[in-house]
Design a protein around this motif. Structure first.
Motif, short mmCIF file in Angstrom:
data_model
loop_
_atom_site.label_atom_id
_atom_site.label_comp_id
_atom_site.label_asym_id
_atom_site.label_seq_id
_atom_site.Cartn_x
_atom_site.Cartn_y
_atom_site.Cartn_z
N PRO A 146 0.83 -1.21 0.00
CA PRO A 146 0.00 0.00 0.00
C PRO A 146 0.86 1.26 0.00
N PRO A 147 0.28 2.39 -0.37
CA PRO A 147 1.03 3.65 -0.29
C PRO A 147 1.32 4.01 1.15
N PRO A 148 2.35 4.82 1.40
CA PRO A 148 2.64 5.23 2.78
C PRO A 148 1.51 6.10 3.34
N SER A 149 1.44 6.16 4.65
CA SER A 149 0.40 6.97 5.29
C SER A 149 0.76 8.45 5.21
N ALA A 150 -0.25 9.28 5.41
CA ALA A 150 -0.03 10.73 5.43
C ALA A 150 0.93 11.11 6.55
N THR A 151 0.89 10.38 7.67
CA THR A 151 1.79 10.65 8.79
C THR A 151 3.23 10.36 8.40
N GLN A 152 3.46 9.26 7.69
CA GLN A 152 4.81 8.91 7.24
C GLN A 152 5.36 9.95 6.28
N ILE A 153 4.53 10.41 5.36
CA ILE A 153 4.97 11.42 4.40
C ILE A 153 5.25 12.75 5.09
N ALA A 154 4.40 13.13 6.03
CA ALA A 154 4.62 14.37 6.78
C ALA A 154 5.94 14.31 7.55
N HIS A 155 6.24 13.14 8.11
CA HIS A 155 7.50 12.96 8.84
C HIS A 155 8.68 13.12 7.89
N TRP A 156 8.57 12.57 6.69
CA TRP A 156 9.65 12.69 5.70
C TRP A 156 9.83 14.16 5.30
N LEU A 157 8.72 14.84 5.05
CA LEU A 157 8.79 16.24 4.62
C LEU A 157 9.41 17.14 5.69
N LYS A 158 9.28 16.76 6.94
CA LYS A 158 9.85 17.56 8.02
C LYS A 158 11.38 17.57 7.92
N SER A 159 11.94 16.45 7.50
CA SER A 159 13.40 16.36 7.32
C SER A 159 13.80 16.88 5.94
N ARG A 160 13.00 16.60 4.92
CA ARG A 160 13.22 16.97 3.52
C ARG A 160 14.69 16.84 3.09
N PRO A 161 15.20 15.61 3.10
CA PRO A 161 16.58 15.41 2.64
C PRO A 161 16.72 15.78 1.16
N SER A 162 17.88 16.27 0.78
CA SER A 162 18.10 16.74 -0.58
C SER A 162 19.57 16.58 -0.95
N ILE A 163 19.82 16.45 -2.24
CA ILE A 163 21.20 16.41 -2.71
C ILE A 163 21.92 17.71 -2.39
N ALA A 164 21.16 18.78 -2.14
CA ALA A 164 21.77 20.06 -1.75
C ALA A 164 22.45 19.96 -0.39
N ASP A 165 22.13 18.94 0.40
CA ASP A 165 22.74 18.76 1.72
C ASP A 165 24.17 18.23 1.63
N LEU A 166 24.59 17.79 0.45
CA LEU A 166 25.92 17.24 0.30
C LEU A 166 26.94 18.33 0.00
N TYR A 167 28.17 18.12 0.49
CA TYR A 167 29.26 19.04 0.16
C TYR A 167 30.58 18.29 0.21
N PHE A 168 31.62 18.91 -0.35
CA PHE A 168 32.91 18.25 -0.49
C PHE A 168 34.02 19.05 0.19
N LYS A 169 34.98 18.31 0.69
CA LYS A 169 36.29 18.84 1.06
C LYS A 169 37.29 17.99 0.29
N ASP A 170 37.82 18.58 -0.79
CA ASP A 170 38.58 17.83 -1.78
C ASP A 170 37.68 16.69 -2.29
N ASN A 171 38.11 15.43 -2.12
CA ASN A 171 37.28 14.33 -2.59
C ASN A 171 36.55 13.60 -1.47
N LEU A 172 36.48 14.24 -0.31
CA LEU A 172 35.69 13.68 0.79
C LEU A 172 34.27 14.22 0.69
N LEU A 173 33.30 13.31 0.68
CA LEU A 173 31.90 13.68 0.60
C LEU A 173 31.30 13.72 2.00
#
Length: 347
Positions: A146-173
């Motif tokens: 089944p699809p995830p619950s509205a509560t599960q999606i709301a919990h994910w949106l609160k964190s809202r992980p994104s590729i923008a959260d990544l950064y580098f120091k030389d070749n260390l991610l």
């Protein structure tokens, strides 16, 4: 010369909405021998990969195709989002453990490019949302709900992980958010197309088309007349083409569609293309086709524009520098950019 891929070979695979159908017309002088067509196909990325070359040296073509196949098998293992031991799995594990990880220059370059594309798309295309994709069950071979619950999606949106959260120091991610989980399903096939063309050209191949489940990049000899005529599927009847576009030179054509991967639950269809801003599958458009010289860019843009929907796809296309687009909405209506209209014939 016209040749087609039998659709019955593709019906059990993940088939993007470009109908596998193309024509190559090459003008040859009277004293030049006809190029030899060499074709190969393999199953990679969970779909059918086809490579076709036109050369005067069949041995050279076979060597080039073998080089591409070798790269693809390695690529599939390394970049599969949930393949243990691959680079994506290792990066995701390090991010979850809040540990830096050393990565190769080529991987860093691809992540930086993906970050740029994500930013240009207002993060509608975002390879950092692997946890959302997993929440919907699209990290398995079978999608059934089944699809995830509205509560599960709301919990994910609160964190809202994104590729923008990544950064580098030389070749260390590093990541500022331990909930980031990388999944490059939105542009990995585009990268694979670009890699394939690089490999073919490194082996001296100049006339070729690479087709990954319907997404293509074609190159042709500039001293001849090259026309690749490609059909675009009707989302309501994927066995039928509703439009045909002509490619020449070096171009990629990529389509994203909500009808390609989905599951049905209690009478409702849920597509695998998810909107990071809502946490739910994209709605409004059912198919987006993008033409661009760079397949990685075309792949990311097709995903972003589909998520943007009927009201905003033109705005996102402008931000991403995409000029040639054809979209189909849920009512079957077709819209195109002016540049796309010049090369499209509706059937």
């Amino acid at each position: 010369m016209m040749f087609r891929t039998p659709l019955n070979k593709l019906k059990n695979l993940s088939i993007p909405s470009i109908l596998v159908w193309f024509t190559l017309a090459l003008t040859q002088s009277a004293c030049t021998a006809q190029p030899v067509e060499t074709k190969a196909q393999m199953l990679v990325f969970g779909t059918l990969v086809q490579i076709t070359t036109y050369t005067h040296n069949k041995t050279q073509a076979e060597k080039a195709i073998h080089a591409v196949e070798t790269r693809f098998q390695q690529f599939h293992h390394e970049w599969h989002a949930w393949e243990k031991g691959g680079i994506v799995s290792k990066m995701n594990q390090a991010i979850q453990q809040q540990q830096p990880i050393q990565i190769a220059d080529s991987v860093k370059e691809f992540i930086l490019k993906s970050q740029q594309l994500a930013k240009q798309s207002d993060y509608l295309f975002d390879p950092g949302i692997g946890t959302l994709i997993a929440l919907w069950g699209f990290h398995s071979e079978h999608w059934q709900g089944p699809p995830p619950s509205a509560t599960q999606i709301a919990h994910w949106l609160k964190s809202r992980p994104s590729i923008a959260d990544l950064y580098f120091k030389d070749n260390l991610l590093y990541s500022r958010n331990s909930d980031v989980s990388l999944d490059f399903g939105g542009n990995a096939k585009g990268l694979a197309l670009d890699i394939a063309i690089q490999e073919l050209r490194a082996e001296g191949i100049e006339n070729a088309v690479v087709n990954i489940g319907g997404d293509m990049r074609a190159i042709g000899h500039k001293n001849g007349r090259d026309v690749w005529a490609i059909g675009i599927q009707d989302p309501s009847d994927p066995q039928r083409a509703l439009a045909e576009v002509d490619l020449s030179g070096d171009l990629s054509i990529v389509t994203s569609g909500t009808y390609q991967r989905y599951f049905e639950w209690q009478g409702q269809r849920f597509s695998h293309i998810l909107n990071p801003n809502s946490g739910y599958p994209a709605t409004g458009l059912v198919s987006v086709t993008v033409i661009h010289p760079d397949a990685t860019t075309a792949d990311a843009a097709a995903t972003a524009l589909l998520i943007a929907g009927p009201q905003h796809w033109r705005e996102i296309a402008r931000k991403m520098g995409i000029q040639e687009v054809l979209v189909i909405d849920e009512n079957g209506q077709i819209q195109q950019t002016k540049a796309m209209e010049k090369r499209t014939k509706l059937l």
